[in-house]
Design a protein around this motif. Structure first.
Motif, PDB file in Angstrom:
ATOM      1  N   ALA A 686     -11.789   5.129   5.243  1.00 22.79           N
ATOM      2  CA  ALA A 686     -11.134   5.240   3.940  1.00 22.79           C
ATOM      3  C   ALA A 686     -12.158   5.162   2.813  1.00 22.79           C
ATOM      4  O   ALA A 686     -13.188   4.469   2.942  1.00 22.79           O
ATOM      5  CB  ALA A 686     -10.099   4.131   3.789  1.00 22.79           C
ATOM      6  N   GLU A 688     -12.332   3.548   0.052  1.00 21.84           N
ATOM      7  CA  GLU A 688     -12.628   2.256  -0.568  1.00 21.84           C
ATOM      8  C   GLU A 688     -13.754   1.509   0.128  1.00 21.84           C
ATOM      9  O   GLU A 688     -14.360   0.606  -0.448  1.00 21.84           O
ATOM     10  CB  GLU A 688     -11.368   1.372  -0.635  1.00 21.84           C
ATOM     11  CG  GLU A 688     -10.623   1.190   0.651  1.00 21.84           C
ATOM     12  CD  GLU A 688      -9.462   2.163   0.791  1.00 21.84           C
ATOM     13  OE1 GLU A 688      -8.423   1.754   1.328  1.00 21.84           O
ATOM     14  OE2 GLU A 688      -9.625   3.326   0.397  1.00 21.84           O
ATOM     15  N   LYS A 698      -4.337  -0.699   4.085  1.00 27.25           N
ATOM     16  CA  LYS A 698      -4.278   0.722   3.742  1.00 27.25           C
ATOM     17  C   LYS A 698      -5.469   1.498   4.327  1.00 27.25           C
ATOM     18  O   LYS A 698      -5.417   2.735   4.400  1.00 27.25           O
ATOM     19  CB  LYS A 698      -4.252   0.888   2.220  1.00 27.25           C
ATOM     20  CG  LYS A 698      -2.962   0.368   1.560  1.00 27.25           C
ATOM     21  CD  LYS A 698      -1.749   1.159   1.987  1.00 27.25           C
ATOM     22  CE  LYS A 698      -0.478   0.710   1.279  1.00 27.25           C
ATOM     23  NZ  LYS A 698      -0.427   1.087  -0.136  1.00 27.25           N
ATOM     24  N   VAL A 699      -6.532   0.809   4.767  1.00 29.84           N
ATOM     25  CA  VAL A 699      -7.628   1.531   5.430  1.00 29.84           C
ATOM     26  C   VAL A 699      -7.161   2.072   6.779  1.00 29.84           C
ATOM     27  O   VAL A 699      -7.573   3.158   7.206  1.00 29.84           O
ATOM     28  CB  VAL A 699      -8.883   0.640   5.601  1.00 29.84           C
ATOM     29  CG1 VAL A 699      -9.416   0.176   4.257  1.00 29.84           C
ATOM     30  CG2 VAL A 699      -8.625  -0.543   6.517  1.00 29.84           C
ATOM     31  N   TYR A 702      -5.017   5.172   6.127  1.00 24.41           N
ATOM     32  CA  TYR A 702      -5.862   6.363   5.925  1.00 24.41           C
ATOM     33  C   TYR A 702      -6.304   6.938   7.272  1.00 24.41           C
ATOM     34  O   TYR A 702      -6.155   8.135   7.536  1.00 24.41           O
ATOM     35  CB  TYR A 702      -7.084   5.996   5.092  1.00 24.41           C
ATOM     36  CG  TYR A 702      -7.982   7.183   4.786  1.00 24.41           C
ATOM     37  CD1 TYR A 702      -7.826   7.915   3.611  1.00 24.41           C
ATOM     38  CD2 TYR A 702      -8.973   7.580   5.678  1.00 24.41           C
ATOM     39  CE1 TYR A 702      -8.635   9.018   3.335  1.00 24.41           C
ATOM     40  CE2 TYR A 702      -9.780   8.675   5.419  1.00 24.41           C
ATOM     41  CZ  TYR A 702      -9.608   9.389   4.251  1.00 24.41           C
ATOM     42  OH  TYR A 702     -10.397  10.481   3.987  1.00 24.41           O
ATOM     43  N   HIS A 775      -5.850   4.136  -2.724  1.00 21.00           N
ATOM     44  CA  HIS A 775      -5.111   3.466  -1.649  1.00 21.00           C
ATOM     45  C   HIS A 775      -3.721   3.017  -2.094  1.00 21.00           C
ATOM     46  O   HIS A 775      -2.804   2.885  -1.271  1.00 21.00           O
ATOM     47  CB  HIS A 775      -5.904   2.272  -1.110  1.00 21.00           C
ATOM     48  CG  HIS A 775      -6.049   1.135  -2.077  1.00 21.00           C
ATOM     49  ND1 HIS A 775      -5.105   0.156  -2.210  1.00 21.00           N
ATOM     50  CD2 HIS A 775      -7.043   0.824  -2.951  1.00 21.00           C
ATOM     51  CE1 HIS A 775      -5.494  -0.717  -3.125  1.00 21.00           C
ATOM     52  NE2 HIS A 775      -6.661  -0.339  -3.590  1.00 21.00           N
ATOM     53  N   ARG A 778      -0.974   5.448  -1.087  1.00 16.75           N
ATOM     54  CA  ARG A 778      -0.624   5.632   0.324  1.00 16.75           C
ATOM     55  C   ARG A 778       0.596   4.778   0.677  1.00 16.75           C
ATOM     56  O   ARG A 778       0.766   3.689   0.117  1.00 16.75           O
ATOM     57  CB  ARG A 778      -1.791   5.207   1.221  1.00 16.75           C
ATOM     58  CG  ARG A 778      -3.059   6.007   1.023  1.00 16.75           C
ATOM     59  CD  ARG A 778      -4.200   5.419   1.854  1.00 16.75           C
ATOM     60  NE  ARG A 778      -5.485   5.726   1.220  1.00 16.75           N
ATOM     61  CZ  ARG A 778      -6.572   4.972   1.287  1.00 16.75           C
ATOM     62  NH1 ARG A 778      -6.532   3.845   1.995  1.00 16.75           N
ATOM     63  NH2 ARG A 778      -7.672   5.325   0.673  1.00 16.75           N
TER      64      ARG A 778
END
Length: 783
Positions: A686, A688, A698-699, A702, A775, A778
């Motif tokens: 991701a 970030e 949220k990684v 992704y 993020h 998402r």
């Protein structure tokens, strides 16, 4: 003369027609027979798709009279006659000269016979539809047919009239009648019921209804079920209206075999199977195109019966709608080879007079476990979980207490219709007899005895203190050693106790070295270490396992290893690889997992042949459910940090299971695929990570988005163009195709997807949503 010639031509044509029909039908003459154990003894349909004959039952010298698909690898049985009475070798099925059709043992004893056979049988034939018929002189008149007496399966062109019944098998390999039944009730629904397997008494209410009943007007109710030649199952109402049970587009019957089976686990499922291999390789076995009920664990209701998994068990549904069964703590399966057999107490609960409960029992919590239809013998409102726990603990009759909706429900055995319901807050508190529980073996003993023991110790010490200095020195040294070893023993006991709570086995390094034959067979290598195949033996069985040797643990490795291993052990989900045990010996840190026989999702997706579209979707849903569990349903949130097809494993039923979850915390900051402190793998990382932003779940979203697009398109995220050797990034290409409204370019040769473009487009949008650069835009995995 001309008239005679015309008559001769007509007569010749008539005989040729009869001969042609006879050849097409593969007529079986009166007096024909087949013998069990004679491999060449079978009757085949004219197309060769179906065979009628004897099937040898595994590990038994017994045979099943059956019809099966013959051109596919697993020779799937679709009808059988003698499930409850397998035939010994040498048994014979015979079509007698008077048209009777029966199966008898070598000693002449009758095993099975075709009932209600009308007079006038001229021959038998196995039709290309899979229907075995006893026919009269007229080809369109059947005196008896297997389609009118189905076992657990119906086929295209088959009709189920009012009163028609399908019965499930007892187990996958036991063809006796099981506990589930499908039937069309008069002027009513097509229903699924459980039955008493001994008395064949039908339990109500049904756990599935087709919704085709009208109590006010029987003309609006169903009276016939038709599995038509295009592969759709429909209920026909008396007013002519049809209700289609099979929804959506299904695989064409031109290229796929179809069948609908009431499986032994109680689910009525329509399956499809490719008729021909792809370049000489069979892509897959039967796959589900429709099934009911969607959740059998919650659909089974009522006071009668034991539920989908048997008594004293917990039922949960996997990604394919199948029930998976676990015993509650302190119980083990009645039949170790059958997960649906129910569970019995490993040690019967007894309340010994004069003993305290803490000497005999312990309590263990199970989150979201419920038995809503098991009789409650006591209930009361409560403000505190401990009150419920204590009430059951001190009640000799109580085996389980359920805390739910502000109420404590106390239950006795047996517990029926157990289920895991993650949508309802609550838990079960299970009272388990201690393995060595007896009042005489515990530290906490009778108060009077304790006082006597203390008096004896004081007396001995007084005598010793009055002796010589040397004697006193020896005594003190002895006492010190005893205390030291007692402390060490208690430390070991505490360690073992904590491991038992995690339900993990502790292995020595030597055990794992022997199990893997010196770490001989490498089955995988990743950022966390190398994985080896091994065989672990117990006193009763052997199990294939995957042994992972971890490399370069972080500085505080030992403490983190135990903590994280414990956290992983407490996770239980159908779509997570199960940790069985570990080794923590010297500098060796190894994890022992269940072995996944079908390798990784990467090998499945990017192999020679294209995987089935529906199976790919089921896999995508399974991975999403596993990640949702890690992110939202664990007591401590677990962020995977390296979601990719290589870390998704497939079991023997091709169920997806996430591996390596929770291991990122075990590793030092340099243990990555890149040269920076970023965790993850190129192409799935991701944005970030590159901005030193706080890392959230949220990684993983992704990474899942990237992988979802790979699953949809059966293409790697990063590929090399052959002509100019430049990298092609799948996510960029997908976005361009989506923006230009030419998504079909992504699946040019995938007919299944091209026939389902609307769903494909919807899922592509989900994938793009997951890979938003910001993020916060998402979705979470639950969404």
């Amino acid at each position: 003369m001309a008239l005679a010639l015309d008559f001769f031509i007509i007569l010749l044509f008539y005989f040729l027609t009869i001969l042609s029909n006879a050849q097409k039908l593969n007529q079986i003459k009166l007096g024909s027979s087949l013998t069990a154990g004679d491999d060449s003894s079978a009757w085949t349909s004219s197309s060769g798709d179906f065979v009628f004959g004897f099937r040898h039952l595994d590990n038994q010298n017994l045979f099943l009279l059956a019809i099966w698909y013959d051109k596919i690898p697993d020779k799937t049985i679709v009808w059988y006659a003698n499930g409850a009475s397998p035939a010994p070798k040498g048994s014979k099925i015979e079509l007698t000269s008077d048209g009777k059709f029966s199966l008898s043992a070598p000693n002449g004893q009758s095993i099975w016979k075709a009932e209600n056979v009308a007079d006038g049988v001229s021959y038998a034939s196995l039709l290309d539809t899979g229907n075995f018929v006893l026919a009269g002189e007229n080809y369109d008149k059947y005196m008896w047919e297997s389609f009118r007496y189905p076992s657990d399966t119906i086929l295209p062109t088959q009709v189920l009239d009012v009163g028609g019944v399908l019965s499930s098998r007892m187990t996958k390999n036991n063809y006796s009648k099981g506990q589930f039944q499908l039937r069309l009730r008069p002027d009513d629904h097509l229903v699924l019921n459980t039955i008493s397997s001994r008395m064949e008494f039908v339990y109500d209410p049904p756990y599935y209804k087709s919704g085709t009943s009208d109590t006010n007007n029987s003309m609006n109710s169903g009276f016939r079920v038709v599995f038509n030649e295009t592969g759709y199952i429909k209920v026909i109402k008396r007013n002519g209206v049809t209700v289609n049970l099979t929804l959506g587009n299904i695989a064409s019957t031109k290229d796929f075999y179809h069948k609908a089976t009431l499986d032994f686990d109680g689910i009525f499922t329509q399956y499809a199977h490719p008729k021909n291999p792809n370049n000489g390789v069979w892509d897959k076995a039967w796959f589900s195109v429709w099934y009911e009920p969607k959740d059998i664990c919650t659909s089974l209701i009522g006071d009668l019966g034991d539920g989908a998994c048997g008594f004293n068990s917990i039922c949960a549904v996997d990604v394919e709608g199948r029930p998976t069964c676990e015993c509650i703590p302190g119980f083990s399966r009645v039949d170790s080879s059958n997960q649906y057999s129910g569970c019995n107490q490993e040690k019967v609960q007894k309340c010994n007079q004069g003993s305290r409960p803490e000497e005999l029992f312990e309590m263990q919590a199970m989150n979201n476990a419920f038995w809503p239809f098991s009789a409650n013998y006591e209930s009361f409102p409560l403000q505190n979980e401990e009150v419920c726990n204590s009430s059951c603990f001190n009640d000799c009759n109580c085996v389980v207490a359920v805390v739910k909706e502000g109420t404590c429900w106390k239950k006795k055995l047996p517990l029926s219709h157990g289920r895991l319901d993650r949508n309802t807050y609550g838990k079960a508190l299970v009272k388990i007899p201690k393995v060595d529980g007896s009042a005489g073996n515990k530290i906490s003993q009778h108060p009077n005895r304790t006082k006597k023991d203390q008096s004896a110790v004081i007396l001995v010490v007084s005598i010793l203190l009055g002796g010589s200095l040397l004697f006193n020195f020896i005594f003190v040294a002895t006492v010190s050693l005893v205390v030291f070893f007692a402390y060490r023993r208690s430390q070991r006991v505490n360690k073992v106790s904590s491991l038992l709570e995690m339900n993990l086995r502790v292995f020595t390094f030597q055990e794992l070295q022997e199990a893997t034959e010196g770490f001989h067979e490498e089955v995988g290598k990743g950022s966390f270490g190398t994985v080896y195949k091994g065989i672990i033996s117990t006193s009763t069985s052997k199990a294939i396992v995957a042994v992972k040797k971890l490399e370069r643990l972080s500085q505080d490795g030992e403490k983190e290893f135990k903590t994280e291993a414990g956290a992983i052990a407490k996770t239980h989900h159908k779509n997570l690889v199960r940790l069985l045990g570990f080794c923590d010996e010297g500098s060796n840190r190894l994890l022992v997992y269940e072995f996944m026989s079908n390798g990784t999702l990467a090998s499945f997706l990017f192999g020679i042949s294209r995987p089935d579209w529906n199976k790919r979707l089921q896999m995508a849903y399974g991975i999403a459910r596993g990640l949702m569990y890690l992110h939202e349903e664990c007591s401590t949130q677990i962020i995977h940090c390296d979601i990719k097809p290589q870390n998704i494993l497939l079991d023997d039923t091709f169920t997806t299971k996430i591996s390596d979850f929770g291991l990122a915390k075990l590793l030092g900051s340099d243990q990555t695929r890149t040269s920076t402190v970023i965790r993850g793998t190129k192409g799935y990382v991701a944005p970030e990570w590159f901005r030193n932003s706080p890392v959230t779940a949220k990684v993983d979203v992704y990474s899942y988005g990237v992988m979802l697009l790979e699953i949809l398109c059966c293409r790697r995220n990063i590929e090399m163009e052959r002509d100019n050797e430049e990298e092609v990034i799948l996510v960029d290409y997908v976005y361009d195709c989506y923006k230009e409204r030419v998504l079909e370019k992504l699946v040019v040769n995938d007919e299944e997807v091209l026939n389902d473009l609307k769903r494909f487009e919807r899922l592509v949008m989900v994938g793009i949503w997951c890979i938003q650069e910001d993020h916060s835009l998402r979705p979470n995995m639950k969404t």
